[in-house]
Design a protein around this motif. Structure first.
Motif, short mmCIF file in Angstrom:
data_model
loop_
_atom_site.label_atom_id
_atom_site.label_comp_id
_atom_site.label_asym_id
_atom_site.label_seq_id
_atom_site.Cartn_x
_atom_site.Cartn_y
_atom_site.Cartn_z
N ALA A 16 -13.11 53.43 3.31
CA ALA A 16 -14.22 54.44 3.56
C ALA A 16 -15.19 54.82 2.43
O ALA A 16 -15.08 54.37 1.48
CB ALA A 16 -13.26 55.73 3.77
N SER A 20 -15.65 60.43 2.34
CA SER A 20 -14.15 60.80 2.55
C SER A 20 -13.23 61.16 1.45
O SER A 20 -12.23 61.64 2.08
CB SER A 20 -13.67 59.35 3.44
OG SER A 20 -14.44 59.16 4.58
N GLU A 21 -13.52 61.06 0.28
CA GLU A 21 -12.50 61.15 -0.64
C GLU A 21 -12.08 62.95 -0.88
O GLU A 21 -11.04 63.18 -0.69
CB GLU A 21 -13.11 60.91 -2.10
CG GLU A 21 -12.30 61.10 -3.19
CD GLU A 21 -12.73 60.86 -4.53
OE1 GLU A 21 -12.08 61.03 -5.46
OE2 GLU A 21 -13.78 60.43 -4.66
N VAL A 23 -11.87 64.79 1.68
CA VAL A 23 -10.71 64.94 2.92
C VAL A 23 -9.42 64.25 2.75
O VAL A 23 -8.51 64.95 2.92
CB VAL A 23 -11.57 64.20 4.23
CG1 VAL A 23 -10.65 64.22 5.32
CG2 VAL A 23 -12.98 64.93 4.47
#
Length: 51
Positions: A16, A20-21, A23
């Motif tokens: 990703a 996205s980290e 999340v």
């Protein structure tokens, strides 16, 4: 006393973007510093090789 949650560990590899980290962290995932990918190629004796 040790609970089941303290014993069980699972690993999930996620491809990703850096966006996205946050999340994934909110969902309880943690980053692992390094991984070693392996590629299985059929017909080569069933051995894995480092990618």
């Amino acid at each position: 006393m040790v609970s089941t949650a303290d014993i069980l560990t699972a690993f999930l590899q996620v491809d990703a973007s850096a966006a996205s980290e946050p999340v994934l962290r909110r969902l309880g995932f943690r980053a692992i510093p390094t991984t070693t990918p392996f590629v299985w190629t059929p017909g080569e004796g069933g051995h894995s090789r480092a990618a």
